[in-house]
Enzyme design. Structure first.
Site, PDB file in Angstrom:
ATOM      1  N   HIS A   6      55.603  34.045 -35.317  1.00 23.55           N
ATOM      2  CA  HIS A   6      55.371  34.719 -36.600  1.00 23.55           C
ATOM      3  C   HIS A   6      54.024  35.430 -36.657  1.00 23.55           C
ATOM      4  CE1 HIS A   6      53.696  30.608 -37.269  1.00 23.55           C
ATOM      5  NE2 HIS A   6      52.784  31.248 -37.963  1.00 23.55           N
ATOM      6  N   HIS A   9      43.530  28.202 -45.398  1.00 22.18           N
ATOM      7  CA  HIS A   9      44.880  27.667 -45.601  1.00 22.18           C
ATOM      8  C   HIS A   9      45.079  26.416 -44.759  1.00 22.18           C
ATOM      9  CE1 HIS A   9      45.482  30.233 -42.095  1.00 22.18           C
ATOM     10  NE2 HIS A   9      46.774  30.046 -42.010  1.00 22.18           N
TER      11      HIS A   9
END
Lengths: 279, 117
Positions: free
Chosen positions: A123, A186
């Site tokens: 990804h 994150h």
């Protein structure tokens, strides 16, 4: 040719895979910003794009983990993830083995890199490409910086790597773009997924836009981990773009915390006419 | 503990449809080449996502193992939270550095609205 485009964007798998769970208004604004990035990339006349990503144990594992790796093939398949999970169908993206070899050869003069004649896009590259070259018709040179498996690539080496890539790009006849992908703060794929330190993200991107080398190299991994999670280690990809941009000033085109995508989704570019390497 | 070999198995499983087929056919047999403890074998064969997280498996590998088992995203996150409740903090690996704070606690500490996502 001198570098024609430099920017950064998010690559979170949720951007495609969990798109239906996001607030449609902010998701559509993000998608529109990606469309704008694609238009700018196309307008740059780029004949190839170097994508610096933080790979996630798709091709490289702790049995032989390079600090830096560059792909050297004429095609790359992806995504390695389940297409349904990622929301991206299987694709084959074009590469340019000859261009890769010339870039790698130049980079190796100053930074030791591994090269890879096969590479399955995860990804980290697939999500950005799905927006930026949705027809997979622009040759890609994939690049990885180890942001996952400690000991990690030191940030000052990521900077040196970015400078080396710029020298390499400027030395080839092709028009080349360079894009860094990753997160800011994150905690991806953990119980803390969705946690975002918005103030930290804003501060980081202010330094990124100012291309403040000293401030960007002052990030310490333990502090980054405490403030921005293990996903914050991916700032290395953004730093490499700063270095490649050679002092250019940046603009944030989109930035918003989207918890279901697990990150402050960000799209930003450097104005290369302000680079100290500009013609 | 042999976190490295647990992760290596999952890394290879995520990449190989042949290994996925072998795992589906006989979960214990495919683990024999790896140096694993009985606790690790049990977690990998159950599968026990929460235990694997506590044992230190990186989420970038673990999330694909969960998807392979048809575990939806929110369920995947909850299983890790349950694993911490059941087995205690992460024992090894990158997540053992600071431990699990929780999205709500973290957001509140930053004065933000937040919660579980």
């Amino acid at each position: 040719m001198p570098l024609v485009y430099a920017g950064v964007c998010s690559h979170a798998p949720g951007i495609r895979g969990r798109k239906d769970l996001a607030d449609p208004e902010v998701r559509d604004a993000l998608y529109a910003a990606f469309d704008g990035m694609r238009a700018d990339l196309e307008a740059s006349g780029a004949e190839a794009v170097i994508v610096i990503a933080a790979e996630h144990f798709a091709n490289f594992f702790m049995n032989n983990m390079p600090s830096f790796a560059i792909g050297m093939a004429d095609f790359y398949d992806g995504p390695i993830e389940d297409p349904g999970w990622l929301g991206i169908e299987r694709f084959r993206a074009p590469g340019d083995r000859d261009l890769s070899e010339r870039v790698i050869t130049e980079v190796m003069n100053t930074v030791d890199v591994a090269y890879a004649e096969e590479w399955l896009f995860d990804h980290g590259i697939a999500v950005p490409l799905s927006f930026l070259t949705p027809r997979f018709d622009l040759p890609v040179v994939p690049v990885n910086i180890n942001c996952q498996g400690p000991p990690l690539t030191p940030v000052h080496r990521a900077w040196a790597f970015g400078e080396a890539l710029r020298r390499a790009v400027d030395a080839v006849p092709e028009k080349v773009a360079i894009i860094g992908t990753g997160g800011i703060s994150h905690w991806p794929a953990t119980p803390d997924s969705g946690k975002i330190n918005w103030e930290w993200d804003q501060d980081f991107m202010a330094k990124w836009c100012a291309n403040d080398r000293d401030a960007l190299l002052d990030y310490d991994d333990l502090q980054v981990y405490a403030d921005a999670g293990q996903g914050g280690f991916e700032i290395r990809t953004f730093l490499a773009i700063s270095a490649a941009a050679g002092g250019a000033q940046g603009t944030v085109h989109f930035m918003a915390p989207i918890p279901i995508f697990a990150v402050s989704c960000t799209i930003a570019t450097y104005d290369l006419s302000t680079s100290d390497r500009a013609d | 503990m042999s976190l490295y070999y647990m992760q290596k198995f999952l890394y290879e499983l995520n990449r190989s449809s042949q290994l996925q087929e072998a795992y589906t056919a006989d979960r214990h047999a495919v683990l024999e080449p790896y140096s694993l403890t009985a606790e690790e074998v049990e977690a990998l064969t159950a599968p026990d996502i929460g235990k694997l997280y506590v044992l230190g498996v990186n989420g970038q590998i673990l999330m694909h193992f969960a998807a392979f088992h048809q575990i939806e995203w929110q369920d995947y996150l909850q299983r890790m939270r349950d694993g911490i409740d059941d087995h205690g903090p992460v024992r090894e690996g990158v997540y053992a550095i600071t431990g699990y704070e929780g999205t709500r606690t973290h957001s509140e500490s930053l004065g933000q609205e937040g919660g579980v996502h």
